[in-house]
Design a protein around this motif. Structure first.
Motif, PDB file in Angstrom:
ATOM      1  N   UNK A  55      41.528 -35.788 -53.410  1.00 40.89           N
ATOM      2  CA  UNK A  55      42.539 -35.505 -54.427  1.00 40.89           C
ATOM      3  C   UNK A  55      43.909 -35.436 -53.755  1.00 40.89           C
ATOM      4  N   UNK A  56      44.956 -35.417 -54.547  1.00 43.06           N
ATOM      5  CA  UNK A  56      46.299 -35.509 -53.978  1.00 43.06           C
ATOM      6  C   UNK A  56      46.622 -34.410 -52.962  1.00 43.06           C
ATOM      7  N   UNK A  57      46.323 -33.130 -53.243  1.00 45.65           N
ATOM      8  CA  UNK A  57      46.647 -32.096 -52.249  1.00 45.65           C
ATOM      9  C   UNK A  57      45.944 -32.313 -50.905  1.00 45.65           C
ATOM     10  N   UNK A  58      44.659 -32.667 -50.937  1.00 44.74           N
ATOM     11  CA  UNK A  58      43.944 -32.872 -49.683  1.00 44.74           C
ATOM     12  C   UNK A  58      44.338 -34.192 -49.032  1.00 44.74           C
ATOM     13  N   UNK A  59      44.666 -35.194 -49.835  1.00 48.77           N
ATOM     14  CA  UNK A  59      45.146 -36.465 -49.287  1.00 48.77           C
ATOM     15  C   UNK A  59      46.464 -36.266 -48.563  1.00 48.77           C
ATOM     16  N   UNK A  60      47.369 -35.516 -49.168  1.00 48.20           N
ATOM     17  CA  UNK A  60      48.653 -35.236 -48.524  1.00 48.20           C
ATOM     18  C   UNK A  60      48.453 -34.508 -47.205  1.00 48.20           C
ATOM     19  N   UNK A  61      47.589 -33.516 -47.199  1.00 46.71           N
ATOM     20  CA  UNK A  61      47.335 -32.765 -45.966  1.00 46.71           C
ATOM     21  C   UNK A  61      46.785 -33.682 -44.884  1.00 46.71           C
ATOM     22  N   UNK A  62      45.870 -34.580 -45.251  1.00 46.04           N
ATOM     23  CA  UNK A  62      45.257 -35.480 -44.273  1.00 46.04           C
ATOM     24  C   UNK A  62      46.270 -36.495 -43.748  1.00 46.04           C
ATOM     25  N   UNK A  63      47.064 -37.061 -44.641  1.00 47.28           N
ATOM     26  CA  UNK A  63      48.042 -38.073 -44.212  1.00 47.28           C
ATOM     27  C   UNK A  63      49.088 -37.449 -43.298  1.00 47.28           C
ATOM     28  N   UNK A  64      49.627 -36.303 -43.689  1.00 46.87           N
ATOM     29  CA  UNK A  64      50.667 -35.670 -42.882  1.00 46.87           C
ATOM     30  C   UNK A  64      50.111 -35.131 -41.568  1.00 46.87           C
ATOM     31  N   UNK A  65      49.006 -34.413 -41.651  1.00 50.01           N
ATOM     32  CA  UNK A  65      48.508 -33.730 -40.469  1.00 50.01           C
ATOM     33  C   UNK A  65      47.682 -34.586 -39.541  1.00 50.01           C
ATOM     34  N   UNK A  66      46.913 -35.531 -40.092  1.00 54.79           N
ATOM     35  CA  UNK A  66      46.003 -36.308 -39.261  1.00 54.79           C
ATOM     36  C   UNK A  66      46.556 -37.687 -38.916  1.00 54.79           C
ATOM     37  N   UNK A  67      47.071 -38.411 -39.908  1.00 57.05           N
ATOM     38  CA  UNK A  67      47.541 -39.778 -39.655  1.00 57.05           C
ATOM     39  C   UNK A  67      48.954 -39.781 -39.072  1.00 57.05           C
ATOM     40  N   UNK A  68      49.860 -39.032 -39.687  1.00 55.47           N
ATOM     41  CA  UNK A  68      51.229 -38.978 -39.173  1.00 55.47           C
ATOM     42  C   UNK A  68      51.399 -37.933 -38.076  1.00 55.47           C
ATOM     43  N   UNK A  69      50.337 -37.159 -37.831  1.00 53.71           N
ATOM     44  CA  UNK A  69      50.313 -36.188 -36.729  1.00 53.71           C
ATOM     45  C   UNK A  69      51.473 -35.190 -36.787  1.00 53.71           C
ATOM     46  N   UNK A  70      51.793 -34.753 -37.974  1.00 59.16           N
ATOM     47  CA  UNK A  70      52.874 -33.794 -38.151  1.00 59.16           C
ATOM     48  C   UNK A  70      52.372 -32.398 -37.786  1.00 59.16           C
ATOM     49  N   UNK A  71      53.113 -31.635 -36.990  1.00 61.38           N
ATOM     50  CA  UNK A  71      52.678 -30.276 -36.661  1.00 61.38           C
ATOM     51  C   UNK A  71      52.452 -29.445 -37.930  1.00 61.38           C
ATOM     52  N   UNK A  72      51.469 -28.550 -37.868  1.00 63.91           N
ATOM     53  CA  UNK A  72      51.089 -27.761 -39.026  1.00 63.91           C
ATOM     54  C   UNK A  72      52.239 -27.037 -39.716  1.00 63.91           C
ATOM     55  N   UNK A  73      53.068 -26.303 -38.981  1.00 62.06           N
ATOM     56  CA  UNK A  73      54.170 -25.584 -39.636  1.00 62.06           C
ATOM     57  C   UNK A  73      55.144 -26.525 -40.348  1.00 62.06           C
ATOM     58  N   UNK A  74      55.400 -27.690 -39.736  1.00 61.02           N
ATOM     59  CA  UNK A  74      56.308 -28.649 -40.365  1.00 61.02           C
ATOM     60  C   UNK A  74      55.678 -29.260 -41.608  1.00 61.02           C
TER      61      UNK A  74
END
Length: 280
Positions: free
Chosen positions: A145-164
């Protein structure tokens, strides 16, 4: 490993924004070109369709440009721009791909189809293999779903630090971590069970799927939406197997880079907004 779409820190962007808001058009052009690749990558993975992602990217960049005066410097420019992008994506109606209501169960059924006659490519290396691999990873994302997709794309694929990433999503860091962990677990379970890049026991092979889809007229080497260059299933599998075993399934996504849009968004913004660019 830093993803090309992760947009590594650029300490000069804050100065670029200041010059842009002072009315320097070349600074605005520089800003848009610095942001457009990452924003397009985010939009593509969220919407699952190149044309809709390009339209979304343009609208997001218009919002970024016309709201530059609202940037107060309390966060990085890229963080702020991604927040604008996320808010737009969450507000926009579901894309055509999202309306298909894909699930991991449905994907598993599709991947298990018999290639049949003509279901194997003549060459070990083909642009169709990359087209299928990218398309498959985009499809997997749509199973979240969108919330979990956003978390995966930002945190896992784009490797964005958690706080950011939490700041981009405007949620508490603990909630971001919870969503990211759940998305990772779902993705890893699917890939280990079905993806031949990760497991020799898994049934799916990119080259077999490419042959099957070509035979069905669903992919064409002359008109690829996502692939930029030929790739080899065997070589891609070797790259993924070099990563520690616990990370191999997730590396399928990190190793997949859809080609960038051919649209010159900076030029299109000038054409769309005209004189208003300098006014902002």
């Amino acid at each position: 490993m830093q993803s090309p779409e992760a947009d590594p820190k650029d300490p000069h962007l804050e100065e670029v924004v200041k010059r842009a808001t002072d009315g320097h058009p070349e600074a605005l052009d520089q800003l848009v070109r610095a942001l457009q690749g990452g924003i397009y990558g985010l939009a593509l993975r969220m919407l699952g369709n190149r044309h809709e992602a390009e339209d979304a990217t343009q609208e997001i960049l218009v919002r970024v440009v016309t709201r530059l005066a609202q940037f107060d410097g309390r966060s990085r420019v890229r963080t702020w721009a991604y927040r604008v992008a996320v808010n737009y994506i969450l507000d926009v109606k579901k894309s055509a791909v999202e309306r298909l209501h894909l699930s991991f169960e449905r994907m598993a059924e599709d991947l298990g189809l018999d290639p049949g006659p003509g279901g194997l490519l003549e060459s070990e290396e083909s642009i169709l293999i990359d087209e299928v691999k990218v398309g498959c990873t985009l499809g997997m994302l749509q199973c979240l779903d969108r919330p979990h997709r956003l978390a995966f794309v930002l945190g896992e694929i784009l490797e964005m630090p958690g706080p950011e990433a939490a700041e981009v999503l405007e949620v508490e860091p603990a909630l971001f971590r919870k969503r990211l962990q759940k998305a990772r677990e779902s993705m890893v379970a699917f890939l280990r069970a079905h993806c031949g890049l990760v497991s020799d026991a898994a049934p799916c092979r990119c080259n077999r799927q490419a042959g099957r889809l070509r035979a069905a007229g669903k992919v064409d080497a002359a008109s690829c939406d996502y692939a930029e260059r030929p790739s080899s299933f065997r070589e891609t599998r070797q790259v993924i197997r070099q990563v520690e075993e616990a990370r191999q399934a997730l590396h399928v996504h990190r190793s997949t880079q859809p080609k960038q849009s051919s649209i010159d968004f900076a030029r299109r913004l000038v054409d769309t907004l005209g004189g208003r660019l300098e006014a902002n």
